[in-house]
Design a protein around this motif. Structure first.
Motif, mmCIF file in Angstrom:
data_model
loop_
_atom_site.group_PDB
_atom_site.id
_atom_site.type_symbol
_atom_site.label_atom_id
_atom_site.label_comp_id
_atom_site.label_asym_id
_atom_site.label_seq_id
_atom_site.Cartn_x
_atom_site.Cartn_y
_atom_site.Cartn_z
ATOM 1 N N TYR A 1 47.209 31.151 37.611
ATOM 2 C CA TYR A 1 46.774 32.123 38.609
ATOM 3 C C TYR A 1 46.075 31.401 39.763
ATOM 4 O O TYR A 1 45.536 30.306 39.602
ATOM 5 C CB TYR A 1 45.781 33.113 38.009
ATOM 6 N N ASP A 2 46.058 32.048 40.937
ATOM 7 C CA ASP A 2 45.191 31.559 42.006
ATOM 8 C C ASP A 2 43.867 32.309 41.937
ATOM 9 O O ASP A 2 43.714 33.255 41.163
ATOM 10 C CB ASP A 2 45.852 31.701 43.381
ATOM 11 N N PHE A 3 42.901 31.890 42.758
ATOM 12 C CA PHE A 3 41.556 32.468 42.635
ATOM 13 C C PHE A 3 41.537 33.944 42.999
ATOM 14 O O PHE A 3 40.732 34.712 42.487
ATOM 15 C CB PHE A 3 40.550 31.684 43.497
ATOM 16 N N LYS A 4 42.458 34.395 43.885
ATOM 17 C CA LYS A 4 42.480 35.804 44.254
ATOM 18 C C LYS A 4 42.901 36.670 43.066
ATOM 19 O O LYS A 4 42.363 37.759 42.853
ATOM 20 C CB LYS A 4 43.436 36.021 45.430
ATOM 21 N N ALA A 5 43.878 36.181 42.283
ATOM 22 C CA ALA A 5 44.327 36.941 41.113
ATOM 23 C C ALA A 5 43.222 37.009 40.064
ATOM 24 O O ALA A 5 43.014 38.054 39.435
ATOM 25 C CB ALA A 5 45.577 36.294 40.525
ATOM 26 N N ILE A 6 42.497 35.914 39.874
ATOM 27 C CA ILE A 6 41.388 35.920 38.910
ATOM 28 C C ILE A 6 40.282 36.841 39.388
ATOM 29 O O ILE A 6 39.690 37.596 38.607
ATOM 30 C CB ILE A 6 40.868 34.486 38.692
ATOM 31 N N ARG A 7 40.001 36.786 40.679
ATOM 32 C CA ARG A 7 38.981 37.670 41.245
ATOM 33 C C ARG A 7 39.321 39.129 40.983
ATOM 34 O O ARG A 7 38.475 39.921 40.540
ATOM 35 C CB ARG A 7 38.877 37.413 42.752
ATOM 36 N N SER A 8 40.573 39.505 41.238
ATOM 37 C CA SER A 8 41.007 40.886 41.017
ATOM 38 C C SER A 8 40.937 41.257 39.544
ATOM 39 O O SER A 8 40.542 42.371 39.193
ATOM 40 C CB SER A 8 42.433 41.065 41.543
ATOM 41 N N LEU A 9 41.296 40.317 38.681
ATOM 42 C CA LEU A 9 41.267 40.571 37.239
ATOM 43 C C LEU A 9 39.850 40.888 36.767
ATOM 44 O O LEU A 9 39.628 41.805 35.976
ATOM 45 C CB LEU A 9 41.818 39.346 36.494
ATOM 46 N N ILE A 10 38.881 40.147 37.274
ATOM 47 C CA ILE A 10 37.489 40.374 36.881
ATOM 48 C C ILE A 10 36.961 41.666 37.498
ATOM 49 O O ILE A 10 36.266 42.452 36.846
ATOM 50 C CB ILE A 10 36.612 39.176 37.288
ATOM 51 N N LEU A 11 37.310 41.905 38.758
ATOM 52 C CA LEU A 11 36.830 43.097 39.447
ATOM 53 C C LEU A 11 37.236 44.379 38.740
ATOM 54 O O LEU A 11 36.469 45.326 38.652
ATOM 55 C CB LEU A 11 37.384 43.123 40.871
ATOM 56 N N HIS A 12 38.458 44.418 38.238
ATOM 57 C CA HIS A 12 38.983 45.650 37.658
ATOM 58 C C HIS A 12 38.883 45.673 36.141
ATOM 59 O O HIS A 12 39.454 46.542 35.486
ATOM 60 C CB HIS A 12 40.440 45.839 38.092
ATOM 61 N N GLY A 13 38.143 44.734 35.573
ATOM 62 C CA GLY A 13 37.965 44.696 34.129
ATOM 63 C C GLY A 13 36.605 45.210 33.715
ATOM 64 O O GLY A 13 35.847 45.746 34.527
ATOM 65 N N PRO A 14 36.252 45.033 32.453
ATOM 66 C CA PRO A 14 34.941 45.479 31.966
ATOM 67 C C PRO A 14 33.824 44.599 32.491
ATOM 68 O O PRO A 14 34.063 43.504 33.018
ATOM 69 C CB PRO A 14 35.085 45.347 30.443
ATOM 70 N N ARG A 15 32.593 45.062 32.339
ATOM 71 C CA ARG A 15 31.456 44.283 32.835
ATOM 72 C C ARG A 15 31.142 43.092 31.961
ATOM 73 O O ARG A 15 30.344 42.235 32.324
ATOM 74 C CB ARG A 15 30.217 45.171 32.951
ATOM 75 N N VAL A 16 31.744 43.030 30.777
ATOM 76 C CA VAL A 16 31.597 41.874 29.895
ATOM 77 C C VAL A 16 32.927 41.132 29.868
ATOM 78 O O VAL A 16 33.963 41.721 29.560
ATOM 79 C CB VAL A 16 31.213 42.297 28.461
ATOM 80 N N ILE A 17 32.922 39.855 30.224
ATOM 81 C CA ILE A 17 34.154 39.083 30.214
ATOM 82 C C ILE A 17 34.024 37.931 29.213
ATOM 83 O O ILE A 17 32.988 37.276 29.126
ATOM 84 C CB ILE A 17 34.530 38.543 31.605
ATOM 85 N N ILE A 18 35.093 37.755 28.447
ATOM 86 C CA ILE A 18 35.192 36.615 27.542
ATOM 87 C C ILE A 18 36.005 35.559 28.287
ATOM 88 O O ILE A 18 37.187 35.759 28.559
ATOM 89 C CB ILE A 18 35.885 36.985 26.219
#
Length: 404
Positions: free
Chosen positions: A378-395
């Motif tokens: 992934y590029d950083f934009k895809a990772i950013r979007s993944l975190i933005l639209h996920g839960p507040r806790v990330i593994i």
């Protein structure tokens, strides 16, 4: 395939919050038992089994640095009363008091309401532990629609496993159980698009039941939906002397790494100095404030890679990199780190007072997976979007260079 309806999505979000409260409560109860905070206590002529003294509970929370001060610790315990998890032994007080009063966990005295939602979540926890403690190939890195997902399972194989383990009598029963587990935020489709169906779709456990929760999570509300802004999950909190209510946030999408100011709204003085914060909103951006160039960072705040590294180099046998699995719990102002690059991305900056730093995220670590999804390509934009639209806790799985 059955797509997720808005009603199911709403229920899943509600059940995720309920599940976290149940897990925080149960972990605290077990820790209290382990440290002998809970025991049979006597007052006058009466004995109260499996009870604890309110003041001793507050002392324990302070000793274990689970709260900034006694007022916050008291608010945490009040949350447990509000969620019907603990109560005064005589049900005389509806408010938790920092005094020599006896309280009990409802699971210790058999008064905990085991409604359907609670039973499903606890059953999901039992299944999770059964899967994790069984030497099988159910959880693997698998691919769906060209994307690799770590620790995922095929729905039909999960149903086979349930029947083999006598968790269900027939495939229809097992499929119904899978649907209940999804609706109660125990499992999820890897991309969040589908309900649970007996087929070849991939699913993952949504809840990490083994993660040690912090008691402060009871007081941090889920932020409202965040706009897809480069600032939102990666804020680098920097207090501005002339504007003490503002902080600066590195713009992940800017090649010259400019910054802009955002306002924060207070969550209230009761959260204590180290736990205050705010939520993002579109009105927070100061559009009339021009971007300011990021000045020379302090050591450890902002770093660049010594040289580009490819995915093949990271995964090569004998490569000088170690893997780490880290849990990052967003605070009210974000996750506190910046990712840059592509294939693979790396951590460029970490807020030393933010959530990422507390979880062990460091600069120059390469991002391998987010919540079980492989993101090496992934590029950083895809990772950013993944975190933005996920839960507040990330593994978050990372790889870091082994230093000699």
């Amino acid at each position: 395939m059955d797509a997720l309806s808005m009603a199911v999505v709403k229920k899943v979000n509600e059940m995720e919050e309920l599940g976290e409260v149940l897990l925080i409560t149960e972990q605290l109860r077990l820790r209290f038992h382990e440290d002998k905070i809970i025991k049979d206590r006597r007052h006058n002529v009466s004995t109260y089994p499996n009870s604890f003294v309110a003041r001793e509970a507050i002392d324990w929370i302070m000793d274990h640095k689970e709260a900034a001060d006694r007022a916050v610790a008291k608010e945490i315990m009040q949350k447990l009363i509000d969620h019907n998890s603990i109560h005064h032994v005589c049900d005389k007080y509806k408010e938790f008091r920092d005094a020599r009063l006896f309280y009990r966990f409802r699971r210790d005295d058999g008064t905990f309401p085991l409604v359907l939602e609670v039973r499903v979540i606890f059953r999901g926890q039992r299944l999770y532990e059964k899967v994790m403690n069984t030497d099988n190939s159910l959880l693997q890195a698998r691919e769906e629609d060209g994307v690799t997902y770590e620790r995922s399972f095929v729905a039909s194989e999960f149903i086979d496993w349930l029947i083999l383990g006598q968790e269900a009598d027939a495939r229809t029963d097992a499929e119904e159980l899978g649907q209940r587990l999804l609706e109660h935020a125990v499992i999820q489709h890897v991309s969040g698009k589908h309900h649970f169906v007996d087929g070849n779709l991939l699913y993952q456990f949504r809840m990490n039941f083994r993660r040690r929760r912090r008691l402060m999570e009871l007081l941090v509300k889920r932020p409202p939906s965040l706009v897809d802004s480069p600032d939102s999950p990666f804020c680098l909190r920097k207090q501005i002397p002339e504007r003490p209510t503002n902080f600066l946030s590195a713009l992940a999408g800017s090649e010259d790494c400019t910054i802009s100011a955002l306002r924060r709204c207070s969550l209230g003085a009761a959260y204590g100095g180290g736990y205050g914060g705010g939520y993002y909103s579109s009105s927070s951006f100061l559009f009339n404030s021009p971007p300011v160039a990021l000045s020379e960072p302090k050591s450890g705040e902002l770093k660049v890679l010594k040289r580009p590294v490819t995915v093949e180099e990271l995964l090569a046998p004998g490569a000088p990199y170690r893997r780490k699995l880290l849990t990052v719990i967003s605070d009210p102002v974000g996750w506190g780190f910046v990712v840059r690059g592509e294939k693979p991305c790396h951590v460029q900056a970490v807020d030393p007072s933010g959530a990422a730093a507390a979880a062990g995220i460091k600069t120059c670590q390469f991002v391998v997976s987010i919540n079980g999804r492989n993101v090496l390509n992934y590029d950083f934009k895809a990772i950013r979007s993944l975190i933005l639209h996920g839960p507040r806790v990330i593994i978050m799985e990372v790889m870091e260079e082994i230093t000699k």
